[in-house]
Design a protein around this motif. Structure first.
Motif, PDB file in Angstrom:
ATOM      1  N   ASP A 145     -15.357  46.969 -19.113  1.00 24.11           N
ATOM      2  CA  ASP A 145     -14.115  47.480 -19.708  1.00 24.11           C
ATOM      3  C   ASP A 145     -13.474  46.509 -20.708  1.00 24.11           C
ATOM      4  O   ASP A 145     -12.678  46.924 -21.549  1.00 24.11           O
ATOM      5  CB  ASP A 145     -13.126  47.929 -18.627  1.00 24.11           C
ATOM      6  CG  ASP A 145     -12.702  46.797 -17.697  1.00 24.11           C
ATOM      7  OD1 ASP A 145     -13.033  45.634 -17.984  1.00 24.11           O
ATOM      8  OD2 ASP A 145     -12.059  47.095 -16.669  1.00 24.11           O
TER       9      ASP A 145
ATOM     10  N   LYS B   3     -16.165  48.010 -14.540  1.00 24.35           N
ATOM     11  CA  LYS B   3     -17.084  48.830 -15.331  1.00 24.35           C
ATOM     12  C   LYS B   3     -16.497  50.206 -15.583  1.00 24.35           C
ATOM     13  O   LYS B   3     -15.902  50.804 -14.685  1.00 24.35           O
ATOM     14  CB  LYS B   3     -18.406  49.006 -14.578  1.00 24.35           C
ATOM     15  CG  LYS B   3     -19.147  47.717 -14.315  1.00 24.35           C
ATOM     16  CD  LYS B   3     -19.956  47.247 -15.505  1.00 24.35           C
ATOM     17  CE  LYS B   3     -20.649  45.951 -15.160  1.00 24.35           C
ATOM     18  NZ  LYS B   3     -21.496  45.442 -16.200  1.00 24.35           N
ATOM     19  N   LEU B   4     -16.683  50.691 -16.780  1.00 15.87           N
ATOM     20  CA  LEU B   4     -16.315  52.056 -17.097  1.00 15.87           C
ATOM     21  C   LEU B   4     -17.537  52.941 -16.908  1.00 15.87           C
ATOM     22  O   LEU B   4     -18.644  52.583 -17.314  1.00 15.87           O
ATOM     23  CB  LEU B   4     -15.820  52.148 -18.545  1.00 15.87           C
ATOM     24  CG  LEU B   4     -14.580  51.310 -18.863  1.00 15.87           C
ATOM     25  CD1 LEU B   4     -14.278  51.348 -20.362  1.00 15.87           C
ATOM     26  CD2 LEU B   4     -13.376  51.810 -18.070  1.00 15.87           C
TER      27      LEU B   4
END
Lengths: 202, 202
Positions: A145, B3-4
């Protein structure tokens, strides 16, 4: 200056140097691969070529899943280690101090420290000689991200990615232009007759 | 930092940006491809993925031959141009001022200004969706003699190669190590008990 006539060889360069993780959260392995590429944009498909004698080969063939983890300057030591050591002799996650993380779709771990991971399901295996080609659907992507801005735009240039060329790992260097830049240059004739290249607005 | 979870996409990076030449010495075209990679070391096999609507697609399908020309900082403008312009509208060799040269085996021209060319014979075409994959035997390699020393060793690091990552062309940057460098570091225990990494001789 001229050309030397050599026989056929694998001198494509530069190529990616990715860490391919496989197995499951308990029993996993990482193998470094340079024989890897995108095969289709829509639907997104990729491949990794692996020698049948490698430890990961059997794991991937059994599970029919793998994860392609992009590599960075910080990861270059681990990337190299996972390319020369066998998972038969060492737990590579432990040895490299990398962190297993659950993916969205596949049951194999993804590497937390990698900026971007492609989760893949193997759809076909083509034996070619020294290597078998694992053709995959890219079923999910995991993105750090910190590389995505408030508008959702990915800034992969900030990841510190590395590439592999003829036996050496390199940091990416100076950016030379974005796709389409040659078209954006407009050839303009000045009143004086001199031709100049001026970047187009927008 | 986390994390996306994105859907599957073609975010493998960096990848090669090669100029693929095709046709014959009279009627030829150049198409830039990033969906390209080595599939097998022995025998040497590679692929290029091309959209069926591209002008080069029909030419390659008819001739079943192509040449993969590596690209350099000097060639980045031509490389980009050949990726966004169609051979239906322009003679790309003429427009880019690149020079056609005869290959050793294939009848399509190779690009003289490229430091290294893989001459390829297509052995299989796999339709995948937006792209068809042209799987090839690498039947010959043409290497600029300025990159080869008196002992026959290739110095591809002197070619000024470029790579492509998420929409941008990059020069290769700082070398970070040769394959196997992580193994060459020997972990040695000093008398004081401190562990140090010392490069191995030779």
């Amino acid at each position: 200056m001229g050309k030397l006539a050599w026989k056929g060889g694998t001198l494509l360069a530069p190529v990616p140097a990715v860490m391919v993780s496989c197995g499951d959260m308990d029993n996993s392995n990482i193998i470094t691969a340079a024989w890897c590429g995108i095969m289709c944009s829509d639907p997104p498909k990729t491949y990794v070529s692996i020698r049948p004698e490698r430890h990961s080969y059997g794991i991937i063939k059994e599970k029919m899943e793998l994860a392609i983890n992009l590599t960075t300057e910080k990861l270059v030591n681990a990337c190299d280690y996972c390319g020369i050591k066998s998972g038969r002799d060492a737990d590579k996650f432990e040895k490299t101090h990398l962190t297993k993380e659950k993916g969205q779709v596949v049951s194999c771990p993804i590497i937390k420290e990698s900026p971007l991971t492609l989760e893949c399901k193997v759809i076909q295996i083509i034996p070619m000689g020294s290597h078998d080609v694992f053709i995959c659907d890219i079923v999910a992507t995991d993105v750090d991200d910190s590389l995505v801005d408030a508008k959702g735009k990915l800034h992969l240039d900030k990841a510190g990615l590395i590439t592999y060329s003829h036996g050496t790992y390199y940091r990416l260097g100076k950016p030379l232009g974005n796709i389409g830049f040659s078209h954006a240059k407009k050839t303009k004739k000045k009143p004086g007759g001199k031709i100049t290249n001026k970047p187009r607005r927008g």
